[in-house]
Design a protein around this motif. Structure first.
Motif, PDB file in Angstrom:
ATOM      1  N   UNK A 328      -1.895   3.216  -0.321  1.00  0.00           N
ATOM      2  CA  UNK A 328      -0.560   2.666  -0.080  1.00  0.00           C
ATOM      3  C   UNK A 328       0.494   3.765  -0.157  1.00  0.00           C
ATOM      4  N   UNK A 329       0.408   4.599  -1.181  1.00  0.00           N
ATOM      5  CA  UNK A 329       1.375   5.684  -1.344  1.00  0.00           C
ATOM      6  C   UNK A 329       1.267   6.685  -0.197  1.00  0.00           C
ATOM      7  N   UNK A 330       0.051   6.959   0.243  1.00  0.00           N
ATOM      8  CA  UNK A 330      -0.131   7.874   1.369  1.00  0.00           C
ATOM      9  C   UNK A 330       0.499   7.295   2.635  1.00  0.00           C
ATOM     10  N   UNK A 331       0.388   5.970   2.790  1.00  0.00           N
ATOM     11  CA  UNK A 331       0.983   5.314   3.957  1.00  0.00           C
ATOM     12  C   UNK A 331       2.500   5.414   3.919  1.00  0.00           C
ATOM     13  N   UNK A 332       3.095   5.171   2.753  1.00  0.00           N
ATOM     14  CA  UNK A 332       4.546   5.299   2.636  1.00  0.00           C
ATOM     15  C   UNK A 332       4.990   6.728   2.942  1.00  0.00           C
ATOM     16  N   UNK A 333       4.160   7.695   2.580  1.00  0.00           N
ATOM     17  CA  UNK A 333       4.495   9.082   2.840  1.00  0.00           C
ATOM     18  C   UNK A 333       4.587   9.414   4.321  1.00  0.00           C
ATOM     19  N   UNK A 334       3.995   8.577   5.170  1.00  0.00           N
ATOM     20  CA  UNK A 334       4.045   8.791   6.617  1.00  0.00           C
ATOM     21  C   UNK A 334       5.227   8.095   7.270  1.00  0.00           C
ATOM     22  N   UNK A 335       5.954   7.322   6.493  1.00  0.00           N
ATOM     23  CA  UNK A 335       7.108   6.581   7.029  1.00  0.00           C
ATOM     24  C   UNK A 335       8.375   7.376   6.707  1.00  0.00           C
ATOM     25  N   UNK A 336       9.070   7.887   7.692  1.00  0.00           N
ATOM     26  CA  UNK A 336      10.282   8.662   7.423  1.00  0.00           C
ATOM     27  C   UNK A 336      11.276   7.881   6.567  1.00  0.00           C
TER      28      UNK A 336
END
Length: 367
Positions: A328-336
């Motif tokens: 989940x955190x990795x996914x948020x990291x891909x969202x500007x």
């Protein structure tokens, strides 16, 4: 924070600076090269990382002209390092957490109860009359469309989709919801095209176009549409799964209004559609960011309207942490613009783990 966590943050910073460096063609690329050299130097001594090292990186970053999105991304990584080195207090994290932004859903409190709140329709003053007229025309047309659907033998799903859209048009409480529900109508319509008469299909198709044209008169929908970005399906799946787990946890909390969990179910449902696009992803990530923002700011605020609200905010944070996986955190990291969630989660997790166990109450104390 363990050295491997700090190393991950530095490696991510190195990768992002490298991407920025490749994109620059001016003399500032040399500044980015120097910044990257410093990051790599710290990677070689991550076990002895000091406050002064982070401060030096901040100073270097502050004098390099880069866009706000990139600066925010790198600043959040530095914030994570500070949290890892126990350099930040609650006030620092509170200042770093952004406020809620226009999204499919925003949240607030009624007393100590978590609820969904309206987002007033906004447009430029010079466009106000045109925007209002466009919305009025779309709303009136929607009434006629509903009447025609009621008299047809169309599928219940199609009828319900257009009814939901009409409800949003009449409520005028959130232009992004109008756009998203209209997008759903377009998808359902394409799926049912073989079952409709050419006349009815054309009526519905033109209504979808009319609503999109009306929504485009409002700033929030324009900005939302422009900020939508694609991320990989695995990341979307990780966010969706954690959100569904969050829904189950929040349903067990009496202080959560059912509209909140319904909102989270809705944004997950949009991403699960086989035709889901980057707007659906932004509807999910933007809604989750708003929930994180409200909970974090309320939990950390020095002054709140009631102690009960603060306790509810902390319970929401606990629920968010419980369902927030590494994926989940990795996914948020891909969202500007969403990178701050990783550092905020790290702070609350660190604070929770550092809290000593509560003393037993007199009733439970051993004799």
């Amino acid at each position: 924070m363990k050295p491997d966590k700090l190393r991950n943050l530095l490696q991510e910073m190195d990768a992002r600076v490298a991407r920025m460096q490749r994109a620059r063609k001016d003399h500032f690329a040399a500044n980015l090269s120097w910044l990257r050299t410093e990051v790599q130097r710290l990677l070689s001594k991550v076990d002895t990382l000091r406050t002064s090292d982070i401060a030096a990186l901040e100073l270097t970053l502050s004098v390099i002209p880069i866009n706000d999105l990139d600066r925010s991304s790198l600043s959040n990584l530095l914030l994570g390092m500070k949290i890892g080195l126990n350099l930040l207090g609650p006030e620092d994290v509170l200042d770093a957490v952004p406020g809620q932004k226009p999204a499919a859903f925003q949240f607030g409190f009624e007393g100590s109860r978590l609820v969904v709140v309206d987002q007033p329709l906004r447009t430029r003053e010079r466009d106000k009359d045109i925007a209002e007229a466009a919305m009025e025309a779309a709303t009136e047309r929607g009434v006629y469309v509903g009447e025609q659907l009621a008299q047809s033998n169309c599928s219940p799903r199609l009828r319900e989709s257009f009814k939901s859209l009409q409800d949003k048009l009449e409520a005028r409480a959130n232009i992004i919801q109008v756009g998203m529900y209209n997008q759903t109508c377009g998808r359902v319509l394409r799926g049912d095209v073989e079952e409709l008469s050419p006349t009815l299909f054309e009526l519905l198709r033109s209504h979808v176009e009319l609503v999109f044209a009306a929504a485009s008169q409002f700033d929030d929908w324009r900005v939302f549409r422009e900020n939508a970005v694609d991320i990989d399906r695995e990341s979307v799946a990780a966010l969706s799964q954690s959100t569904l787990a969050l829904v189950r946890d929040l349903k067990a909390q009496r202080e959560t209004d059912p509209e909140v969990t319904a909102a989270l179910d809705t944004v997950v449902g949009w991403t699960e559609d086989k035709e889901a696009d980057k707007r659906d992803v932004l509807a999910l990530t933007g809604t989750l960011q708003n929930l994180w923002s409200l909970a974090a700011k309320s939990a950390l605020a020095k002054e709140v309207s009631s102690e009960g609200r603060k306790l509810v905010a902390k319970a929401i944070i606990a629920a968010l942490l419980a369902v927030t996986t590494a994926g989940t955190l990795a996914a948020f990291g891909k969202v500007p613009g969403a990178e701050w969630i990783e550092t905020t989660a790290a702070y609350f997790k660190s604070a929770t783990e550092g809290t000593p166990p509560a003393s037993p109450s007199p009733k439970s104390a051993p004799p």
